[in-house]
Every structure is written in C-alpha cells, then in structure tokens.
Design a protein around this motif. Structure first.
Motif, mmCIF file in Angstrom:
data_model
loop_
_atom_site.group_PDB
_atom_site.id
_atom_site.type_symbol
_atom_site.label_atom_id
_atom_site.label_comp_id
_atom_site.label_asym_id
_atom_site.label_seq_id
_atom_site.Cartn_x
_atom_site.Cartn_y
_atom_site.Cartn_z
ATOM 1 N N MET A 141 -8.046 1.587 -4.632
ATOM 2 C CA MET A 141 -8.103 2.898 -5.346
ATOM 3 C C MET A 141 -8.991 3.573 -4.365
ATOM 4 O O MET A 141 -9.988 2.898 -3.482
ATOM 5 C CB MET A 141 -8.634 2.835 -6.701
ATOM 6 C CG MET A 141 -7.794 1.812 -7.619
ATOM 7 S SD MET A 141 -8.753 1.955 -9.113
ATOM 8 C CE MET A 141 -10.007 0.422 -8.972
ATOM 9 N N ALA A 142 -8.693 4.980 -4.401
ATOM 10 C CA ALA A 142 -9.687 5.811 -3.762
ATOM 11 C C ALA A 142 -10.259 6.687 -4.767
ATOM 12 O O ALA A 142 -9.520 7.187 -5.667
ATOM 13 C CB ALA A 142 -8.807 6.744 -2.647
ATOM 14 N N ILE A 173 0.966 -1.219 0.123
ATOM 15 C CA ILE A 173 0.081 0.114 -0.151
ATOM 16 C C ILE A 173 0.884 1.168 0.169
ATOM 17 O O ILE A 173 1.771 1.481 0.851
ATOM 18 C CB ILE A 173 -1.051 0.155 1.279
ATOM 19 C CG1 ILE A 173 -1.757 -1.404 1.239
ATOM 20 C CG2 ILE A 173 -1.816 1.244 1.059
ATOM 21 C CD1 ILE A 173 -2.814 -1.421 -0.001
ATOM 22 N N SER A 174 0.748 2.127 -1.095
ATOM 23 C CA SER A 174 1.476 3.505 -1.123
ATOM 24 C C SER A 174 0.733 4.320 -2.351
ATOM 25 O O SER A 174 -0.073 3.613 -2.914
ATOM 26 C CB SER A 174 2.771 3.224 -1.585
ATOM 27 O OG SER A 174 2.999 2.815 -2.836
ATOM 28 N N PHE A 175 1.126 5.407 -2.165
ATOM 29 C CA PHE A 175 0.409 6.446 -3.287
ATOM 30 C C PHE A 175 1.116 6.268 -4.510
ATOM 31 O O PHE A 175 2.171 6.623 -4.631
ATOM 32 C CB PHE A 175 0.483 7.831 -2.771
ATOM 33 C CG PHE A 175 -0.101 8.883 -3.709
ATOM 34 C CD1 PHE A 175 -1.697 8.766 -3.880
ATOM 35 C CD2 PHE A 175 0.397 9.705 -4.342
ATOM 36 C CE1 PHE A 175 -2.351 9.546 -4.746
ATOM 37 C CE2 PHE A 175 -0.254 10.731 -5.232
ATOM 38 C CZ PHE A 175 -1.470 10.496 -5.242
ATOM 39 N N ALA A 212 -7.130 7.698 -7.236
ATOM 40 C CA ALA A 212 -5.793 7.503 -6.835
ATOM 41 C C ALA A 212 -5.422 6.042 -6.698
ATOM 42 O O ALA A 212 -6.350 5.248 -6.157
ATOM 43 C CB ALA A 212 -5.601 8.207 -5.618
ATOM 44 N N ASN A 213 -4.512 5.594 -7.370
ATOM 45 C CA ASN A 213 -4.030 4.131 -7.102
ATOM 46 C C ASN A 213 -3.323 3.968 -5.818
ATOM 47 O O ASN A 213 -2.296 4.632 -5.909
ATOM 48 C CB ASN A 213 -3.322 3.745 -8.245
ATOM 49 C CG ASN A 213 -2.451 2.457 -8.337
ATOM 50 O OD1 ASN A 213 -2.980 1.548 -7.341
ATOM 51 N ND2 ASN A 213 -1.784 2.055 -9.369
ATOM 52 N N LEU A 214 -3.764 3.087 -5.015
ATOM 53 C CA LEU A 214 -3.041 3.021 -3.746
ATOM 54 C C LEU A 214 -2.320 1.786 -3.343
ATOM 55 O O LEU A 214 -1.995 1.348 -2.582
ATOM 56 C CB LEU A 214 -4.148 2.992 -2.606
ATOM 57 C CG LEU A 214 -4.685 4.559 -2.607
ATOM 58 C CD1 LEU A 214 -5.874 4.538 -1.393
ATOM 59 C CD2 LEU A 214 -3.830 5.727 -2.323
#
Length: 202
Positions: free
Chosen positions: A68-69, A27-29, A55-57
């Motif tokens: 994603m968010a 998990i990261s931006f 955003a791809n998380l």
C-alpha cells in the motif's frame, strides 16, 4: 544517525528479499480509500486527529503480503498563559509511506487480521509565538524572540518507520473497512488508533 543507518539497512534487505519472490507479485493500482485516526504524540504535544489517503497497490507474495501507499497528516496547536504573557505552539507533520501488511485470513473470509510495517518520509514543521502581557510582540525577520515577544519556526524532514496491526472487514464486494493500531518513530513519535475503508477498483 544510527537509527537512519538501521532503517536503511533493513530497507535494503527487504528489497533484496523481495527480488526472490518477484515472479509471484501482482502490482497494480487496485483500490483507493481514506483513514482517520486518534493519535497521541510524544512529549507534551497532546492528543489530536490524523487523517489520510491510502492506495492498494496489489500483492507482493500472493495472496497474503499486500503493498500500500499512504499519505497521512496531523497538526496540533497549544496555548499557555501566565502572569507574563502567552505562548502559542503548533506542530504539523506530513507522512508519505510505503506500507506492507501480512494477512492471516484466507481468501474470501469476511474478517482478516493482519500485521505490517512501513518506511517513508516525514516532513514536519514547528512554530512558537510569544506575546508579552506588557507589550505587543515585535518581529525582526522571520525568527525573533525578543524581550517582549516574538516568533520561532523550524521545519525538517526525516525517515519514519511504521509498525501496525489490525483487522480487515469486507463490507461489500467493492468495499473493505479496516481498524488498526499503529506506532510511528521519528518526527514526533506517536501511537494511534485508526479506522478507514478501501474502495476496490479491481
């Protein structure tokens, strides 16, 4: 209320299931992009355009289950007139959602179909304004519907459940496009066809 209980139960189950694969998460931006869609809300609201940011998380279960968010918004205004006057209505809904999607493609493939879903909040607002053909409306307070006209507005929030399926297409090493079909419950339920792109930061 029963729908909310089902959604919350599913969420708890998914969180518990996710704990068992925590060691395999990354998990990261990792990327950011936008989306644009043609949607058809329930009832007689009418079709409209939705737009948002995504955003791809990273991955939950490497490499196929991705997190994603997303923020998404749509609005729609209608106007109807008859012998007695004119009614204007306006809907606006804003979604804040956590999405997951399972990719069926292998790493490095240019085209990758996927299915997914998500859970989030929807914030919605409805406004109706009536103008009589006999007399200009008279407002008393923030909500009034008098004999000759008036306005009414309401706003609320709720849980929303998203179901989606689509295809990712690698446009370049830094850019991935996607096209998807989506169905969303709660608020004003809708189905929609979306397209967009994600720019990869990692």
């Amino acid at each position: 209320m029963r729908r909310k209980a089902v959604i919350i139960s599913i969420s708890v189950f998914l969180m518990l299931a996710g704990a068992s694969v925590f060691a395999q998460t990354n998990i990261s931006f990792m990327g950011v992009g936008g989306t644009l869609g043609y949607i058809s809300p329930e009832s007689d609201i009418g079709s409209t355009i939705a737009f948002g940011a995504r955003a791809n998380l990273g991955t939950i279960f490497k490499p196929n289950l991705k997190l994603m968010a997303e923020g998404l918004v749509w609005s729609k205004g209608n106007e109807e007139s008859d012998l007695y006057g004119t009614v204007k209505t306006n809907w606006r809904q804003i979604y804040i959602t956590a999405l997951t999607k399972y990719s069926f493609g292998k790493s490095g493939e240019k085209i990758s179909p996927y299915v997914g879903g998500g859970l989030g909040m929807v914030f919605y607002r409805f406004k109706s304004e009536y103008k009589s053909s006999m007399m200009i409306k008279a407002n008393v307070g923030s909500n009034s519907m008098g004999l000759y006209g008036g306005t009414y507005s309401s706003s609320d929030s709720d849980l929303a459940l998203h179901f989606l399926g689509g295809v990712d297409y690698i446009l370049s090493p830094q850019l991935t496009g996607f096209a998807e079909f989506r169905y969303v419950t709660d608020g004003a339920d809708f189905w929609g066809i979306f397209a967009g792109a994600i720019y990869h930061l990692k």
